[in-house]
Design an enzyme around this catalytic site. Sequence first.
Site, PDB file in Angstrom:
ATOM      1  N   ASN A  54      -8.946 -26.797   3.280  1.00 29.30           N
ATOM      2  CA  ASN A  54      -8.119 -27.549   2.074  1.00 29.30           C
ATOM      3  C   ASN A  54      -8.655 -28.990   2.334  1.00 29.30           C
ATOM      4  OD1 ASN A  54      -5.135 -25.648   2.124  1.00 29.30           O
ATOM      5  ND2 ASN A  54      -6.919 -25.366   0.770  1.00 29.30           N
ATOM      6  N   ASP A  99       0.503 -19.695  -2.282  1.00 28.30           N
ATOM      7  CA  ASP A  99      -0.618 -19.756  -3.226  1.00 28.30           C
ATOM      8  C   ASP A  99       0.094 -19.989  -4.579  1.00 28.30           C
ATOM      9  OD1 ASP A  99      -3.247 -20.844  -3.772  1.00 28.30           O
ATOM     10  OD2 ASP A  99      -3.883 -18.820  -4.212  1.00 28.30           O
TER      11      ASP A  99
HETATM   12  C1  IPE Z   1      -5.221 -20.496   0.664  1.00 29.53           C
HETATM   13  O1  IPE Z   1      -4.946 -21.027  -0.652  1.00 29.53           O
HETATM   14  C2  IPE Z   1      -4.670 -21.485   1.539  1.00 29.53           C
HETATM   15  C3  IPE Z   1      -3.529 -22.030   1.491  1.00 29.53           C
HETATM   16  C4  IPE Z   1      -2.521 -21.510   0.999  1.00 29.53           C
HETATM   17  C5  IPE Z   1      -2.840 -23.027   2.532  1.00 29.53           C
HETATM   18  P1  IPE Z   1      -6.186 -21.513  -1.229  1.00 29.53           P
HETATM   19  O2  IPE Z   1      -6.115 -21.815  -2.500  1.00 29.53           O
HETATM   20  O3  IPE Z   1      -6.793 -22.624  -0.392  1.00 29.53           O
HETATM   21  O4  IPE Z   1      -7.399 -20.436  -1.249  1.00 29.53           O
HETATM   22  P2  IPE Z   1      -8.622 -20.062  -2.062  1.00 29.53           P
HETATM   23  O5  IPE Z   1      -9.603 -21.375  -2.185  1.00 29.53           O
HETATM   24  O6  IPE Z   1      -8.141 -19.755  -3.465  1.00 29.53           O
HETATM   25  O7  IPE Z   1      -9.338 -19.005  -1.441  1.00 29.53           O
HETATM   26  C1  IPE Z   2      -1.439 -23.742  -2.483  1.00 29.22           C
HETATM   27  O1  IPE Z   2      -1.503 -23.799  -3.875  1.00 29.22           O
HETATM   28  C2  IPE Z   2      -1.179 -24.788  -1.682  1.00 29.22           C
HETATM   29  C3  IPE Z   2      -2.306 -25.058  -0.914  1.00 29.22           C
HETATM   30  C4  IPE Z   2      -3.421 -24.641  -0.567  1.00 29.22           C
HETATM   31  C5  IPE Z   2      -2.132 -26.293   0.062  1.00 29.22           C
HETATM   32  P1  IPE Z   2      -2.691 -24.297  -4.619  1.00 29.22           P
HETATM   33  O2  IPE Z   2      -2.870 -25.704  -4.388  1.00 29.22           O
HETATM   34  O3  IPE Z   2      -4.102 -23.548  -3.803  1.00 29.22           O
HETATM   35  O4  IPE Z   2      -2.735 -23.782  -5.775  1.00 29.22           O
HETATM   36  P2  IPE Z   2      -3.415 -23.247  -7.006  1.00 29.22           P
HETATM   37  O5  IPE Z   2      -4.323 -21.901  -6.297  1.00 29.22           O
HETATM   38  O6  IPE Z   2      -4.732 -24.303  -7.209  1.00 29.22           O
HETATM   39  O7  IPE Z   2      -2.908 -22.684  -8.308  1.00 29.22           O
HETATM   40 MG    MG Z   3      -5.006 -21.805  -4.289  1.00 29.86          MG
END
Ligand code: IPE
Ligand code: IPE
Ligand code: MG
Length: 249
Positions: free
Chosen positions: A76, A28
């Site tokens: 996602n 994340d």
């Molecule tokens: C969790 O991250 C999912 C992955 C890293 C694949 P998200 O960014 O989707 O989670 P939330 O929305 O902050 O809970």
């Molecule tokens: C994690 O990074 C990757 C996926 C969930 C696919 P994010 O895209 O959630 O990054 P933030 O949380 O918006 O910074």
């Molecule tokens: Mg995220």
Amino acid sequence: MDLFTKKTEKAGGRETSGLPRHIAIILDGNGRWAKKRGLPRTAGHMAGSETFRRIATYCKNIGVDYLTVYAFSTENWKRPEDEVGAIMKLLDKYLREAVATMARDRIRMRVFGDISCLSPELQRLVAETEEISSHYEGFQANICINYGGRDEIINAARRYAEDYAAGRAGALTEESFGAYLYSAGIPDPDLLIRPGGEQRISNFLLWQCAYSEFYFTDVLWPDFTGAELDKAIAEYRRRDRRFGAVKNP
Ligand code: IPE
Ligand code: IPE
Ligand code: MG
């Protein structure tokens, strides 16, 4: 006494002081990493995929047996179409390169998740990486794509019910149910790491993390390094894993 021994073993008992055998990471912070640099979110995903490559090699080199990473959740898909498209493209690129190099690098790979709604090409690449992996032993990376903990459990329950109705499955136990999960045959994660500053599970490995140690850090995933992993492991070593028992009764 027998009963007690059996229960602690069943709880998955890896030593409290040793190296975690299985590390799980929620990848994340890619989007925020890019935003901080005035770049599109997809640049963060690109940087994040390089970090995964480095950390997987690092884990293998220090003697971890399994690394499971959360790359794309069942939730996602709610993101803008161009971001989802870019992530799928990156996964495609990653798997294509993996097919070419995994035998040389001795990195086995599995994909956890419902891949039936991925593109036919991605599905073919997943099948190919799993086929290549089946030919050797050693470090294994599991990549969770279109993965959700609840989805995994529902899926497993459905398949168990079908097998039971057809006379192919026996009594339902934690062990027999575990065989229907994507993680069948793999020990539960000892250590779950979430970079990116959030302190939640976001539908990751709900069944398997029953007794995992959690480690949260504000470092964004693209900035995560081997030294950060060492810090997480050092913290893990200080934890007292009791699995519900008491140490010196
Ligand atoms: C969790 O991250 C999912 C992955 C890293 C694949 P998200 O960014 O989707 O989670 P939330 O929305 O902050 O809970
Ligand atoms: C994690 O990074 C990757 C996926 C969930 C696919 P994010 O895209 O959630 O990054 P933030 O949380 O918006 O910074
Ligand atoms: Mg995220």
